[in-house]
Design an enzyme around this catalytic site. Structure first.
Site, PDB file in Angstrom:
ATOM      1  N   ASP A 108      -4.627  -6.393   5.054  1.00  0.00           N
ATOM      2  CA  ASP A 108      -5.055  -7.586   5.898  1.00  0.00           C
ATOM      3  C   ASP A 108      -5.657  -8.561   5.252  1.00  0.00           C
ATOM      4  O   ASP A 108      -5.937  -8.764   6.036  1.00  0.00           O
ATOM      5  CB  ASP A 108      -7.102  -6.640   5.377  1.00  0.00           C
ATOM      6  CG  ASP A 108      -6.945  -5.533   6.688  1.00  0.00           C
ATOM      7  OD1 ASP A 108      -6.159  -5.262   7.531  1.00  0.00           O
ATOM      8  OD2 ASP A 108      -7.645  -4.504   6.083  1.00  0.00           O
ATOM      9  N   LYS A 149       8.907 -16.766 -11.126  1.00  0.00           N
ATOM     10  CA  LYS A 149       8.042 -15.579 -11.612  1.00  0.00           C
ATOM     11  C   LYS A 149       6.877 -16.297 -12.392  1.00  0.00           C
ATOM     12  O   LYS A 149       7.560 -17.033 -12.682  1.00  0.00           O
ATOM     13  CB  LYS A 149       9.056 -14.859 -12.257  1.00  0.00           C
ATOM     14  CG  LYS A 149       8.537 -13.511 -12.694  1.00  0.00           C
ATOM     15  CD  LYS A 149       9.147 -12.498 -13.481  1.00  0.00           C
ATOM     16  CE  LYS A 149       8.699 -11.678 -14.215  1.00  0.00           C
ATOM     17  NZ  LYS A 149       9.641 -11.057 -15.664  1.00  0.00           N
ATOM     18  N   ILE A 153      -2.736  -7.679  14.499  1.00  0.00           N
ATOM     19  CA  ILE A 153      -1.341  -7.765  15.512  1.00  0.00           C
ATOM     20  C   ILE A 153      -2.114  -6.690  16.331  1.00  0.00           C
ATOM     21  O   ILE A 153      -1.540  -6.942  18.273  1.00  0.00           O
ATOM     22  CB  ILE A 153      -0.377  -7.081  14.695  1.00  0.00           C
ATOM     23  CG1 ILE A 153       0.336  -7.710  13.477  1.00  0.00           C
ATOM     24  CG2 ILE A 153       0.509  -6.555  15.365  1.00  0.00           C
ATOM     25  CD1 ILE A 153       1.001  -6.856  13.044  1.00  0.00           C
ATOM     26  N   ASN A 155       0.558  -1.037   0.317  1.00  0.00           N
ATOM     27  CA  ASN A 155       0.163   0.073   0.287  1.00  0.00           C
ATOM     28  C   ASN A 155       1.027   1.268   0.424  1.00  0.00           C
ATOM     29  O   ASN A 155       2.099   1.412  -0.476  1.00  0.00           O
ATOM     30  CB  ASN A 155      -0.985  -0.014   1.457  1.00  0.00           C
ATOM     31  CG  ASN A 155      -0.109  -0.668   2.654  1.00  0.00           C
ATOM     32  OD1 ASN A 155       0.551   0.943   2.830  1.00  0.00           O
ATOM     33  ND2 ASN A 155      -0.235  -1.260   3.174  1.00  0.00           N
ATOM     34  N   PHE A 173      -3.987   3.081  15.071  1.00  0.00           N
ATOM     35  CA  PHE A 173      -4.202   4.413  14.297  1.00  0.00           C
ATOM     36  C   PHE A 173      -5.406   3.822  13.621  1.00  0.00           C
ATOM     37  O   PHE A 173      -5.329   2.532  13.431  1.00  0.00           O
ATOM     38  CB  PHE A 173      -2.759   4.594  13.092  1.00  0.00           C
ATOM     39  CG  PHE A 173      -1.999   5.633  13.403  1.00  0.00           C
ATOM     40  CD1 PHE A 173      -1.730   6.035  15.183  1.00  0.00           C
ATOM     41  CD2 PHE A 173      -2.040   6.890  12.744  1.00  0.00           C
ATOM     42  CE1 PHE A 173      -0.823   6.425  15.658  1.00  0.00           C
ATOM     43  CE2 PHE A 173      -1.031   8.042  13.458  1.00  0.00           C
ATOM     44  CZ  PHE A 173      -0.251   7.580  14.759  1.00  0.00           C
ATOM     45  N   LYS A 198     -13.722   2.080  16.265  1.00  0.00           N
ATOM     46  CA  LYS A 198     -12.703   0.703  15.615  1.00  0.00           C
ATOM     47  C   LYS A 198     -12.327   0.669  17.491  1.00  0.00           C
ATOM     48  O   LYS A 198     -11.543  -0.531  17.723  1.00  0.00           O
ATOM     49  CB  LYS A 198     -11.581   1.403  14.311  1.00  0.00           C
ATOM     50  CG  LYS A 198     -10.454   0.620  13.884  1.00  0.00           C
ATOM     51  CD  LYS A 198      -9.805   1.074  12.536  1.00  0.00           C
ATOM     52  CE  LYS A 198     -10.173   0.905  11.746  1.00  0.00           C
ATOM     53  NZ  LYS A 198      -9.858   0.660  10.472  1.00  0.00           N
ATOM     54  N   LYS A 229     -11.470  -2.897  18.952  1.00  0.00           N
ATOM     55  CA  LYS A 229      -9.837  -3.698  18.899  1.00  0.00           C
ATOM     56  C   LYS A 229      -9.522  -3.139  20.600  1.00  0.00           C
ATOM     57  O   LYS A 229      -8.372  -3.392  20.987  1.00  0.00           O
ATOM     58  CB  LYS A 229      -9.230  -3.091  18.127  1.00  0.00           C
ATOM     59  CG  LYS A 229      -9.006  -3.040  17.400  1.00  0.00           C
ATOM     60  CD  LYS A 229      -8.383  -2.966  15.948  1.00  0.00           C
ATOM     61  CE  LYS A 229      -8.535  -3.460  14.483  1.00  0.00           C
ATOM     62  NZ  LYS A 229      -7.661  -2.844  13.990  1.00  0.00           N
TER      63      LYS A 229
END
Ligand code: PMT
Length: 396
Positions: free
Chosen positions: A279, A289, A307, A210, A323, A337, A341
């Site tokens: 995720d 390859k 985690i 990302n 975060f 969230k 969590k």
């Protein structure tokens, strides 16, 4: 760094080849908002001229114990009063030896004795001089006297040899100065920070990742280090130079990040999970390859462990800070969230404003509500986050 208001630094320069780097150090400190007064030994003036330092600091340079600018006072006293910090960079083996024995026979050594501010030295010398038992003894004596020793670094030396003894680069020294000027809000606490993206392999050369640059996580690690914490940084792949924290563990995949985090969790007080962890990972990545052909290629993805959620669910968890990167409904999604969590604190940011860029606007959520931090550099945001953590953290 943007130094606290009225930061007045006395920079001493002694006679070593690294003296040329002091010019860049002065430039950086002035750019950061510090008032820098420069004092040079006679030998230093053989390596770099006072005129250069005067131009960069914007102030006449002190070289003489009998300088008549002291106007009736004594130069060594005038120089050190009202200083936030005295830094000697470079500090030669000779200067360190004279400092260790309390000699006061020139402007700098006398100023060092007469000061009432903290003193730091950045050693610079040949590797064998650095390793010599006399230098080791002198350095230990200075440490015992409360003098901070910044560096040296390892690498190629001006004399053609390679080893310990290079002065820290000006950028790194400026980081140490920033740290010396800040309150030790997390003194002695052990902080674990994750940063950057993860990279989930598809085959020998391709993967899923990302747009996280690692800037926010590295800034949090640096701010915690500035606050006096012993920091471990677990980083996914980034192009950044890590801050001078206690340890840096480089990982690639979410699974590797989870293993690294789990290895440190029993010994930490605070966990700040800034990493943009994938995720999902690819089931059965190819060792080779993958060859292109006319067929549709289907990748099977399996979920990764969360985690942060796993650490927060431990029987005796560290203080966990999450975060959340959201593309819409920031408050609602972030607070949901945090509750899901079971986190005491969560910092939320908008995806479109946070990934890759140098500044950010965080909103902190905790049991007492919503605390927006105005847009600023990621380092300033990280410092405010660390200050918030310091206010909320309660030892078990
Ligand atoms: O790196 P930069 O370019 O500076 O960008 C900074 C940032 C946008 C990446 C950063 O500010 C940020 O928002 N990081 C969290 C991004 C994220 O993955 O958010 P999330 O909502 O998917 O995850 C929520 C929390 O769970 C995060 O603390 C994350 O580290 C953690 N998590 C997520 C998934 C997973 N498998 N394990 C986790 O620990």
């Amino acid at each position: 760094m943007s130094a606290p208001e009225n930061t007045r630094i006395l920079l001493g320069i002694t006679g070593g080849i690294a003296a040329y780097k002091s010019a860049e150090l002065v430039r950086r400190l002035v750019a950061d908002g510090c008032e820098v007064e420069v004092a040079m030994t006679e030998a230093a003036c053989s390596f770099i001229t006072p005129v250069t330092l005067q131009a960069l600091s914007g102030r006449p340079v002190w070289t003489d114990l009998w300088d008549d600018r002291a106007r009736g006072a004594m130069a060594h006293i005038e120089l050190v009063r009202g200083r936030s910090l005295m830094l000697v960079a470079p500090a030669t083996a000779d200067f360190i030896a004279r400092l260790a024995t309390g000699q006061a026979d020139d402007l700098l050594s006398t100023a060092a004795l007469a000061r009432d501010c903290p003193l730091a030295v950045a050693p610079a010398m040949n590797r064998q001089m650095w390793e010599h038992p006399a230098t080791r003894r002198n350095v230990e004596r200075l440490r015992g006297d409360g003098v901070e020793i910044w560096g040296p670094d390892e690498g190629d030396q001006a004399c053609g040899e390679t080893g310990m003894g290079r002065m820290l680069e000006p950028e790194r020294l400026a980081e140490f100065v920033a740290r010396a000027l800040r309150p030790r809000l997390l003194n002695g606490l052990r902080v674990l920070v994750t940063a950057g993206p993860t990279f989930e392999r598809i085959d020998a050369v391709r993967g899923i990742t990302n747009q996280s640059s690692g800037k926010m996580g590295y800034a949090v690690a640096r701010a915690a280090w500035e606050a006096g914490a012993e920091v471990t940084l677990v980083s996914g792949p980034t192009a950044l130079v890590p801050p001078p924290v206690a340890r840096v563990v480089q990982v690639e995949s979410a699974q590797q990040m989870a293993s690294a985090v789990n290895a440190f969790v029993p010994d930490i007080d605070i966990f700040v999970s800034v990493a943009a962890v994938a995720d999902y990972h690819v089931l059965n990545p190819s060792e080779q390859k993958i060859k292109k052909d006319a067929h549709i290629l289907t990748l099977e993805l399996a979920p990764n462990t969360d985690i942060l959620a796993a650490v927060a669910a431990l029987a005796d968890p560290p203080y966990c800070v999450g975060f959340a990167a959201e593309s819409e409904n920031l408050d609602e999604f972030a607070e949901a969230k945090r509750r899901r969590k079971r986190l005491p604190l969560l910092a939320a940011n908008l995806v479109q404003e946070a990934f890759g860029v140098d500044d950010n606007a965080l909103v902190l959520f905790d049991d007492e509500g919503r605390h927006p931090l105005p847009r600023a550099s990621k380092l300033e945001q990280a410092r405010q986050l660390i200050a918030h953590i310091a206010r909320r953290y309660q030892p078990a």
